[in-house]
Design a protein around this motif. Structure first.
Motif, PDB file in Angstrom:
ATOM      1  N   GLY A 189      57.042  16.263  36.430  1.00 14.87           N
ATOM      2  CA  GLY A 189      58.351  16.641  36.949  1.00 14.87           C
ATOM      3  C   GLY A 189      59.439  16.838  35.921  1.00 14.87           C
ATOM      4  O   GLY A 189      60.618  16.847  36.282  1.00 14.87           O
ATOM      5  N   GLY A 190      59.080  17.056  34.658  1.00 16.06           N
ATOM      6  CA  GLY A 190      60.107  17.261  33.646  1.00 16.06           C
ATOM      7  C   GLY A 190      60.977  18.471  33.923  1.00 16.06           C
ATOM      8  O   GLY A 190      62.211  18.408  33.812  1.00 16.06           O
ATOM      9  N   ASN A 191      60.373  19.579  34.304  1.00 17.26           N
ATOM     10  CA  ASN A 191      61.155  20.777  34.620  1.00 17.26           C
ATOM     11  C   ASN A 191      61.906  20.634  35.940  1.00 17.26           C
ATOM     12  O   ASN A 191      63.004  21.172  36.098  1.00 17.26           O
ATOM     13  CB  ASN A 191      60.234  21.998  34.681  1.00 17.26           C
ATOM     14  CG  ASN A 191      59.686  22.379  33.322  1.00 17.26           C
ATOM     15  OD1 ASN A 191      60.345  22.215  32.304  1.00 17.26           O
ATOM     16  ND2 ASN A 191      58.459  22.883  33.293  1.00 17.26           N
ATOM     17  N   THR A 192      61.315  19.896  36.870  1.00 15.77           N
ATOM     18  CA  THR A 192      62.001  19.661  38.143  1.00 15.77           C
ATOM     19  C   THR A 192      63.305  18.918  37.914  1.00 15.77           C
ATOM     20  O   THR A 192      64.333  19.216  38.545  1.00 15.77           O
ATOM     21  CB  THR A 192      61.107  18.842  39.091  1.00 15.77           C
ATOM     22  OG1 THR A 192      59.764  19.284  39.000  1.00 15.77           O
ATOM     23  CG2 THR A 192      61.593  18.973  40.528  1.00 15.77           C
ATOM     24  N   ARG A 193      63.286  17.967  37.005  1.00 11.66           N
ATOM     25  CA  ARG A 193      64.500  17.208  36.717  1.00 11.66           C
ATOM     26  C   ARG A 193      65.581  18.099  36.109  1.00 11.66           C
ATOM     27  O   ARG A 193      66.779  17.888  36.352  1.00 11.66           O
ATOM     28  CB  ARG A 193      64.179  16.035  35.792  1.00 11.66           C
ATOM     29  CG  ARG A 193      63.420  14.913  36.513  1.00 11.66           C
ATOM     30  CD  ARG A 193      63.187  13.723  35.605  1.00 11.66           C
ATOM     31  NE  ARG A 193      62.226  14.046  34.560  1.00 11.66           N
ATOM     32  CZ  ARG A 193      62.005  13.284  33.486  1.00 11.66           C
ATOM     33  NH1 ARG A 193      62.710  12.192  33.300  1.00 11.66           N
ATOM     34  NH2 ARG A 193      61.100  13.642  32.599  1.00 11.66           N
ATOM     35  N   VAL A 194      65.178  19.095  35.325  1.00  7.24           N
ATOM     36  CA  VAL A 194      66.160  20.052  34.803  1.00  7.24           C
ATOM     37  C   VAL A 194      66.854  20.769  35.952  1.00  7.24           C
ATOM     38  O   VAL A 194      68.086  20.942  35.956  1.00  7.24           O
ATOM     39  CB  VAL A 194      65.479  21.077  33.875  1.00  7.24           C
ATOM     40  CG1 VAL A 194      66.445  22.202  33.498  1.00  7.24           C
ATOM     41  CG2 VAL A 194      64.954  20.395  32.617  1.00  7.24           C
ATOM     42  N   LEU A 195      66.081  21.177  36.949  1.00  7.98           N
ATOM     43  CA  LEU A 195      66.663  21.862  38.101  1.00  7.98           C
ATOM     44  C   LEU A 195      67.649  20.965  38.835  1.00  7.98           C
ATOM     45  O   LEU A 195      68.749  21.389  39.206  1.00  7.98           O
ATOM     46  CB  LEU A 195      65.551  22.307  39.048  1.00  7.98           C
ATOM     47  CG  LEU A 195      64.547  23.316  38.479  1.00  7.98           C
ATOM     48  CD1 LEU A 195      63.406  23.545  39.468  1.00  7.98           C
ATOM     49  CD2 LEU A 195      65.225  24.629  38.125  1.00  7.98           C
ATOM     50  N   VAL A 196      67.260  19.709  39.054  1.00 10.03           N
ATOM     51  CA  VAL A 196      68.143  18.766  39.741  1.00 10.03           C
ATOM     52  C   VAL A 196      69.425  18.555  38.942  1.00 10.03           C
ATOM     53  O   VAL A 196      70.536  18.514  39.505  1.00 10.03           O
ATOM     54  CB  VAL A 196      67.404  17.433  39.975  1.00 10.03           C
ATOM     55  CG1 VAL A 196      68.366  16.371  40.516  1.00 10.03           C
ATOM     56  CG2 VAL A 196      66.235  17.633  40.939  1.00 10.03           C
ATOM     57  N   GLU A 197      69.297  18.421  37.636  1.00 15.41           N
ATOM     58  CA  GLU A 197      70.479  18.216  36.782  1.00 15.41           C
ATOM     59  C   GLU A 197      71.444  19.392  36.860  1.00 15.41           C
ATOM     60  O   GLU A 197      72.638  19.227  36.624  1.00 15.41           O
ATOM     61  CB  GLU A 197      70.027  18.010  35.333  1.00 15.41           C
ATOM     62  CG  GLU A 197      69.344  16.668  35.092  1.00 15.41           C
ATOM     63  CD  GLU A 197      68.583  16.639  33.770  1.00 15.41           C
ATOM     64  OE1 GLU A 197      68.651  17.655  33.009  1.00 15.41           O
ATOM     65  OE2 GLU A 197      67.916  15.630  33.496  1.00 15.41           O
ATOM     66  N   HIS A 198      70.941  20.564  37.202  1.00 17.65           N
ATOM     67  CA  HIS A 198      71.792  21.749  37.321  1.00 17.65           C
ATOM     68  C   HIS A 198      72.174  22.041  38.767  1.00 17.65           C
ATOM     69  O   HIS A 198      72.644  23.139  39.087  1.00 17.65           O
ATOM     70  CB  HIS A 198      71.095  22.956  36.704  1.00 17.65           C
ATOM     71  CG  HIS A 198      71.121  22.948  35.203  1.00 17.65           C
ATOM     72  ND1 HIS A 198      70.275  22.157  34.450  1.00 17.65           N
ATOM     73  CD2 HIS A 198      71.910  23.612  34.315  1.00 17.65           C
ATOM     74  CE1 HIS A 198      70.528  22.343  33.168  1.00 17.65           C
ATOM     75  NE2 HIS A 198      71.515  23.207  33.057  1.00 17.65           N
ATOM     76  N   GLY A 199      71.993  21.068  39.648  1.00 12.76           N
ATOM     77  CA  GLY A 199      72.512  21.166  41.000  1.00 12.76           C
ATOM     78  C   GLY A 199      71.566  21.741  42.034  1.00 12.76           C
ATOM     79  O   GLY A 199      71.959  21.924  43.189  1.00 12.76           O
TER      80      GLY A 199
END
Length: 231
Positions: A47-57
């Motif tokens: 989920g490393g890339n998923t967390r990037v998405l969450v961090e960007h809203g």
């Protein structure tokens, strides 16, 4: 990837140069998309890339074929579920963004996978896709990671267009380090992902980051990146 490779990726992804720059590419692309919406990260591993998405809203869901990966992602606070990209347990026309970084090369029926990416996207939605390129780089590394193939620009274009996607941009990534990758792959006996000294990790990271400012996207690289749109 099998459980061993997923565990390896989870240990490396927070600090390894390759994972870090891939996340930076994703972050730059999603910032350009405007208002965040609903996203799904396919083949999400831990989920490393998923967390990037969450961090960007973004309201982001991680999907992976490995239950081990799903457990790892949930353990990191990521909304994750099991799913087969060839037949996703997701409704049609649901997502504004689909991310599939280094997934399609693992799939025997990549045409079905590409069709599913288009199916779950809303009209006008965006797909961000990354794949390894050029069979001349094929090695024991690909075998260890369970790759079925490496792509050319033409083969990837055909795959995505036949699935109903419109390619807006395709570019090479990891261009400057391609000679090093090719030299190493010729001597490879397994997966090349490994712990590196901080000095080497920092040097490789600096080299690949420089591609942000250099006109190298049309040159041969180690990976291909695509931004595509659903009709």
């Amino acid at each position: 990837m099998d459980a061993v490779e997923i565990d390896r990726a989870m240990r490396l992804e927070d600090h390894n140069w390759w994972y870090r720059e891939r996340r930076a590419i994703l972050a730059r692309r999603v910032r350009r998309l405007g208002t965040p919406g609903c996203a799904v990260d396919l083949g999400a591993a831990a989920g490393g890339n998923t967390r990037v998405l969450v961090e960007h809203g973004w309201r982001a869901l991680a999907v992976d074929y490995s239950e081990v990966a799903v457990d790892h992602a949930r353990g990191r606070g990521v909304d994750a579920m099991w799913g087969d990209i060839r037949s996703l347990p997701l409704p049609s026309d649901e997502f504004d963004l689909v991310v599939a970084f280094d997934v399609l090369e693992h799939i025997d029926d990549d045409a079905a996978a590409a069709g599913e990416i288009n199916r779950v996207l809303r009209s006008g939605g965006t797909a961000l896709i990354a794949v390894p390129c050029d069979m001349r780089l094929w090695s024991a590394h690909d075998v260890a990671l369970g790759h079925e193939r490496r792509y050319t620009r033409d083969s990837l274009t055909t795959l995505l267009v036949d699935a109903g996607l419109t390619i807006e941009r395709m570019w090479s990534w990891n261009v400057l380090l391609r000679p090093v990758a090719r030299w190493r792959r010729r001597r490879s006996t397994g997966c090349d992902l490994e712990e590196l000294s901080p000095l080497v990790n920092g040097l490789l990271g600096a080299i690949v980051r420089s591609e942000r400012f250099l006109p190298v996207g049309r040159l041969p690289g180690v990976s291909l990146m695509v931004e595509a749109r659903s009709h």
